[in-house]
Design a protein around this motif. Structure first.
Motif, PDB file in Angstrom:
ATOM      1  N   TYR A  21      28.168 -10.858  35.009  1.00 30.28           N
ATOM      2  CA  TYR A  21      28.109 -10.991  36.325  1.00 30.28           C
ATOM      3  C   TYR A  21      27.458  -9.698  37.189  1.00 30.28           C
ATOM      4  N   THR A  22      26.299  -9.802  37.714  1.00 31.19           N
ATOM      5  CA  THR A  22      25.948  -8.714  38.426  1.00 31.19           C
ATOM      6  C   THR A  22      25.966  -8.623  39.947  1.00 31.19           C
ATOM      7  N   HIS A  23      26.223  -9.881  40.388  1.00 34.55           N
ATOM      8  CA  HIS A  23      26.515  -9.756  41.876  1.00 34.55           C
ATOM      9  C   HIS A  23      27.845 -10.686  42.145  1.00 34.55           C
ATOM     10  N   VAL A  24      28.795 -10.145  42.417  1.00 36.43           N
ATOM     11  CA  VAL A  24      30.148 -10.632  42.706  1.00 36.43           C
ATOM     12  C   VAL A  24      30.523 -10.989  44.135  1.00 36.43           C
ATOM     13  N   ASP A  25      30.798 -12.236  44.371  1.00 41.83           N
ATOM     14  CA  ASP A  25      30.929 -12.650  45.664  1.00 41.83           C
ATOM     15  C   ASP A  25      32.306 -12.709  46.162  1.00 41.83           C
ATOM     16  N   ASP A  26      33.297 -12.468  45.276  1.00 41.22           N
ATOM     17  CA  ASP A  26      34.844 -12.525  45.700  1.00 41.22           C
ATOM     18  C   ASP A  26      35.392 -11.302  45.435  1.00 41.22           C
ATOM     19  N   GLY A  38      34.436  -9.027  54.658  1.00 38.71           N
ATOM     20  CA  GLY A  38      33.087  -8.240  55.135  1.00 38.71           C
ATOM     21  C   GLY A  38      31.969  -9.084  54.858  1.00 38.71           C
ATOM     22  N   THR A  39      31.004  -8.638  55.350  1.00 38.64           N
ATOM     23  CA  THR A  39      29.752  -9.575  55.261  1.00 38.64           C
ATOM     24  C   THR A  39      28.515  -8.748  54.643  1.00 38.64           C
ATOM     25  N   GLY A  40      28.922  -7.321  54.493  1.00 42.75           N
ATOM     26  CA  GLY A  40      27.812  -6.268  53.651  1.00 42.75           C
ATOM     27  C   GLY A  40      28.220  -6.618  52.148  1.00 42.75           C
ATOM     28  N   ARG A  41      27.281  -5.760  51.634  1.00 44.62           N
ATOM     29  CA  ARG A  41      27.271  -5.419  49.971  1.00 44.62           C
ATOM     30  C   ARG A  41      27.251  -4.098  49.555  1.00 44.62           C
ATOM     31  N   ASN A  42      27.951  -3.689  48.433  1.00 42.06           N
ATOM     32  CA  ASN A  42      28.126  -2.257  47.867  1.00 42.06           C
ATOM     33  C   ASN A  42      27.267  -2.523  46.660  1.00 42.06           C
ATOM     34  N   PRO A  43      26.220  -1.371  46.316  1.00 46.46           N
ATOM     35  CA  PRO A  43      25.738  -1.638  45.075  1.00 46.46           C
ATOM     36  C   PRO A  43      26.510  -0.992  44.042  1.00 46.46           C
ATOM     37  N   VAL A  44      26.093  -1.435  42.805  1.00 41.68           N
ATOM     38  CA  VAL A  44      27.053  -1.111  41.500  1.00 41.68           C
ATOM     39  C   VAL A  44      26.033  -0.153  40.632  1.00 41.68           C
ATOM     40  N   PRO A  47      26.698   5.000  35.802  1.00 49.19           N
ATOM     41  CA  PRO A  47      26.677   6.215  35.974  1.00 49.19           C
ATOM     42  C   PRO A  47      25.667   7.205  34.756  1.00 49.19           C
ATOM     43  N   ALA A  48      25.569   6.357  33.774  1.00 50.18           N
ATOM     44  CA  ALA A  48      24.908   6.753  32.624  1.00 50.18           C
ATOM     45  C   ALA A  48      23.432   7.013  32.827  1.00 50.18           C
ATOM     46  N   THR A  49      22.986   6.078  33.578  1.00 50.60           N
ATOM     47  CA  THR A  49      21.446   5.850  33.807  1.00 50.60           C
ATOM     48  C   THR A  49      21.064   6.265  35.347  1.00 50.60           C
ATOM     49  N   GLY A  50      22.103   5.923  36.298  1.00 54.54           N
ATOM     50  CA  GLY A  50      21.678   6.220  37.740  1.00 54.54           C
ATOM     51  C   GLY A  50      21.141   4.555  38.342  1.00 54.54           C
ATOM     52  N   GLU A  51      20.913   3.724  37.357  1.00 55.56           N
ATOM     53  CA  GLU A  51      20.262   2.594  37.899  1.00 55.56           C
ATOM     54  C   GLU A  51      21.105   1.341  38.564  1.00 55.56           C
ATOM     55  N   VAL A  52      20.877   0.979  39.690  1.00 55.64           N
ATOM     56  CA  VAL A  52      21.877   0.047  40.432  1.00 55.64           C
ATOM     57  C   VAL A  52      21.393  -1.498  39.596  1.00 55.64           C
ATOM     58  N   TRP A  53      22.419  -2.131  39.188  1.00 50.94           N
ATOM     59  CA  TRP A  53      22.431  -3.193  38.578  1.00 50.94           C
ATOM     60  C   TRP A  53      23.242  -4.214  38.951  1.00 50.94           C
ATOM     61  N   GLY A  54      23.749  -4.140  40.156  1.00 46.55           N
ATOM     62  CA  GLY A  54      24.596  -5.357  40.623  1.00 46.55           C
ATOM     63  C   GLY A  54      25.006  -5.049  41.918  1.00 46.55           C
TER      64      GLY A  54
END
Length: 107
Positions: A21-26, A38-44, A47-54
């Motif tokens: 799961y990289t983009h959870v909707d619930d 809510g209608t917005g999204r928050n990036p995941v 912490p080890a790489t700083g990469e946004v992955w979901g």
């Protein structure tokens, strides 16, 4: 955000993972997955790489209220079934601010 050179092993390890799961909707409230209000999204961000992955849904105050109410109900239902304070002295009685020696009366 990209990984610094010293994060290369972390990035390699992260790349090797298969995430279902990289983009959870619930959101998970009271034992069930329910749509967030809510209608917005928050990036995941990893912490080890700083990469946004979901991403995860942006909850509202109503979502928080529902989660807190469910937690309160679960806590109240469990009262008297194993919720107790340990007997005896506290786990650690010495304050690190008062003494640098080994704590006493610890279990």
């Amino acid at each position: 955000m990209t990984a610094a050179p010293h994060d290369v092993p972390a990035l390699a390890a992260r790349t090797a993972l298969t995430l279902p799961y990289t983009h959870v909707d619930d959101i998970f409230v009271d034992g069930a997955w329910i749509p967030a209000r809510g209608t917005g999204r928050n990036p995941v961000t990893d912490p080890a790489t700083g990469e946004v992955w979901g991403s995860v849904p942006d909850g509202t105050l109503d979502d928080v209220d529902a989660a807190v109410a469910a937690a309160r109900t679960a806590f109240d239902a469990a009262r008297g079934r194993g919720w107790s304070r340990p007997s005896g002295p506290p786990i650690c009685c010495a304050s690190p601010r008062k003494s640098r020696s080994a704590p006493r009366n610890c279990r």
